[in-house]
Design a protein around this motif. Sequence first.
Motif, mmCIF file in Angstrom:
data_model
loop_
_atom_site.group_PDB
_atom_site.id
_atom_site.type_symbol
_atom_site.label_atom_id
_atom_site.label_comp_id
_atom_site.label_asym_id
_atom_site.label_seq_id
_atom_site.Cartn_x
_atom_site.Cartn_y
_atom_site.Cartn_z
ATOM 1 N N UNK A 53 -13.070 0.892 8.210
ATOM 2 C CA UNK A 53 -14.065 1.101 9.260
ATOM 3 C C UNK A 53 -13.493 1.050 10.669
ATOM 4 N N UNK A 54 -12.167 0.833 10.784
ATOM 5 C CA UNK A 54 -11.494 0.824 12.088
ATOM 6 C C UNK A 54 -12.057 -0.207 13.060
ATOM 7 N N UNK A 55 -12.603 -1.299 12.534
ATOM 8 C CA UNK A 55 -13.059 -2.393 13.384
ATOM 9 C C UNK A 55 -12.609 -3.712 12.766
ATOM 10 N N UNK A 56 -12.585 -4.746 13.575
ATOM 11 C CA UNK A 56 -12.330 -6.087 13.061
ATOM 12 C C UNK A 56 -10.963 -6.242 12.442
ATOM 13 N N UNK A 57 -10.945 -6.679 11.187
ATOM 14 C CA UNK A 57 -9.701 -6.977 10.492
ATOM 15 C C UNK A 57 -9.619 -6.180 9.190
ATOM 16 N N UNK A 58 -8.485 -6.281 8.540
ATOM 17 C CA UNK A 58 -8.314 -5.694 7.214
ATOM 18 C C UNK A 58 -8.175 -6.799 6.175
ATOM 19 N N UNK A 59 -8.985 -6.731 5.132
ATOM 20 C CA UNK A 59 -8.802 -7.646 4.022
ATOM 21 C C UNK A 59 -7.605 -7.237 3.186
ATOM 22 N N UNK A 60 -7.272 -8.054 2.212
ATOM 23 C CA UNK A 60 -6.126 -7.749 1.356
ATOM 24 C C UNK A 60 -6.433 -6.576 0.431
ATOM 25 N N UNK A 61 -7.579 -6.597 -0.219
ATOM 26 C CA UNK A 61 -7.899 -5.594 -1.245
ATOM 27 C C UNK A 61 -8.797 -4.500 -0.688
ATOM 28 N N UNK A 62 -8.608 -3.275 -1.182
ATOM 29 C CA UNK A 62 -9.282 -2.111 -0.590
ATOM 30 C C UNK A 62 -10.415 -1.531 -1.425
ATOM 31 N N UNK A 63 -10.639 -2.034 -2.618
ATOM 32 C CA UNK A 63 -11.691 -1.452 -3.453
ATOM 33 C C UNK A 63 -12.429 -2.572 -4.184
ATOM 34 N N UNK A 64 -12.988 -3.476 -3.373
ATOM 35 C CA UNK A 64 -13.596 -4.693 -3.896
ATOM 36 C C UNK A 64 -15.040 -4.809 -3.435
ATOM 37 N N UNK A 100 0.821 -1.211 0.000
ATOM 38 C CA UNK A 100 0.000 0.000 0.000
ATOM 39 C C UNK A 100 0.861 1.270 0.000
ATOM 40 N N UNK A 101 2.059 1.179 0.520
ATOM 41 C CA UNK A 101 2.972 2.322 0.389
ATOM 42 C C UNK A 101 3.338 2.519 -1.077
ATOM 43 N N UNK A 102 3.562 1.428 -1.782
ATOM 44 C CA UNK A 102 3.876 1.507 -3.218
ATOM 45 C C UNK A 102 2.690 2.073 -4.005
ATOM 46 N N UNK A 103 1.464 1.715 -3.583
ATOM 47 C CA UNK A 103 0.272 2.140 -4.313
ATOM 48 C C UNK A 103 -0.221 3.534 -3.925
ATOM 49 N N UNK A 104 0.347 4.119 -2.883
ATOM 50 C CA UNK A 104 -0.123 5.411 -2.404
ATOM 51 C C UNK A 104 -0.099 6.454 -3.521
ATOM 52 N N UNK A 105 -1.230 7.129 -3.675
ATOM 53 C CA UNK A 105 -1.346 8.161 -4.704
ATOM 54 C C UNK A 105 -1.803 7.654 -6.046
ATOM 55 N N UNK A 106 -1.822 6.344 -6.201
ATOM 56 C CA UNK A 106 -2.285 5.764 -7.468
ATOM 57 C C UNK A 106 -3.796 5.582 -7.436
ATOM 58 N N UNK A 107 -4.417 5.708 -8.565
ATOM 59 C CA UNK A 107 -5.872 5.599 -8.668
ATOM 60 C C UNK A 107 -6.293 4.133 -8.743
ATOM 61 N N UNK A 108 -7.385 3.802 -8.037
ATOM 62 C CA UNK A 108 -7.934 2.450 -8.130
ATOM 63 C C UNK A 108 -9.368 2.515 -8.617
ATOM 64 N N UNK A 109 -9.788 1.450 -9.258
ATOM 65 C CA UNK A 109 -11.170 1.330 -9.713
ATOM 66 C C UNK A 109 -11.816 0.150 -9.007
ATOM 67 N N UNK A 110 -13.123 0.187 -8.773
ATOM 68 C CA UNK A 110 -13.783 -0.922 -8.073
ATOM 69 C C UNK A 110 -13.692 -2.219 -8.874
#
Length: 566
Positions: A304-315, A46-56
Amino acid sequence: MLRLKSLLILLLLATTLVNAQNNVQGWHLKDPQADGFNGISLEKTYRFLKGKKSTPVIVAVIDSGIDTTQEDLKSILWVNTKEIPGNGKDDDGNGYIDDVHGWNFLGNKNGNNLKRANNERTRVYYEFKDKFDGKEIDTTKLTPDEKWQFAAWLKAEAQMGVSADEKLQVQMLEAICKSIKRNDAVIRTEMNKEEYTSSDLESFVPETSKGKQAKMGYISCLKMLSLEEEPTNKELITELDEYVEGKKQNIANSIQKPEDVRAQVIGDDYYNINDKFYGNSDVMGPDPMHGTHVSGIIAADRNNNIGINGVADNVKIMVLRAVPDGDEYDKDIALAIKYAVDNGARVINMSFGKSFSPEKKWVDEAVQYAAAKDVLLVHAAGNESHNIDSVDNFPNPRMMVNNTLAANFLTVGASGDKNVGNGQIIADFSNYGKANVDVFAPGVKIYSTLPGEKGYGFLNGTSMAAPVVTGVAALIRSYYPALSAKQVKYAIDASAEKLTDSSLLQVPGEDRVALATDISITGGFLNANAALELAATLQPENTNKPVPNKKSKKKPTLVNSKSSKN
């Protein structure tokens, strides 16, 4: 590949309890160098991807169902915006009524659901018994389909017998289950609570001698089961009951043909692949634990600052219920793949598998359909410690018609860590194969979402490894949407972290060691950061081969065996 199919991954008949370990929640996401765990370096990614655009990206999960009320999943579910929820109409005209989050291929229009299915070996044996048993078969006169059926039937016939060891194992488990139930009744009364974990029980001091005996008896049973997880008393008893019942049913099936439970519940014309508009919209089903856990690994809400984090952020997760307790049906899997493709999925996770596939041609057609629509399939290799170069494992990328390999199909084995479970780098339950397993990814003691609004817990299996890869594939398709499914597969495979040539690994299920290159195609381990960096060097293709960007000279790196990969 559901938990009841390989419960002994969790419930090993051993005599010692696995030593307590440090908190390993989320180890699969960590970085080998920075954190000391053989994870996938997600924070670095995610540091590498910072600032890059993602699509759903829509990711389809073909599984047992998903708890749509789980706090970490409800915000990331795919929504069919063309469908009006609950109006009983097929608003979008796709043949499926109220398919808001996906579809349940294991139900009927009255809302009833198939929970348990017989294993495919039993189904194959009895399906073709009248056709082949006791008859002189001239294979030269059989059609290709009949040759496939005959070969499957011969294999099923050879495996239908139940050994004395298997019967003894079932008897032992049944005795353990009865003892746990008996002691549990006393413990619940003494603790004045209906649900507890082994940790709760360890710290509890009974007041009566009967309570002390019950505590000792319960803990002794846990030691015999050698649990790596910490289920509650209710979860443990349910698991054992279902597993023992399934094993007893298999023994009974070796003597007498079982009822066709699918026909009783679903009522479709199973042997007509065009009879496809069956099922219902209940994507949760009666037991969504496996699918819920898989989905959390892929895409549990990262914001959402709860539970866990999944691998992908725009799914967005599309839910396709097609895997019962027991073996899945080829027709349901084929139709689920096609549904996913037709409704926009870019990656499909398939954490299931079996050793027979009588209607493989239907699944092959669906795999080819996905390839034609540029959809990537990620499949779990299986949990039997088998070399799937020599032992059948379905579905697989080998097409029956022309014996070619599907280029949009990734098979994933399970890796571990020296600080997790029994410390093996390749999970001792994982299937492997120099020609048939692409890559290994974390699959031991993976913490993710479970049913219930706030449910979380650990599970083991290649079923957990596959969604880690699926999450990375979704990241690539999100941040580099112009890349093809073949290029996504290439980025994951080519960037897999390698051990040095001298590094030997324990081969699952065998008393020998081997090079990583002898047990998988890549000889490597998933690394999200390396995969995304490599994807960034690829240009959109119009050919069948990945095309590196000429401006970039980045290549996949090797890691020394002195790192956490040894």
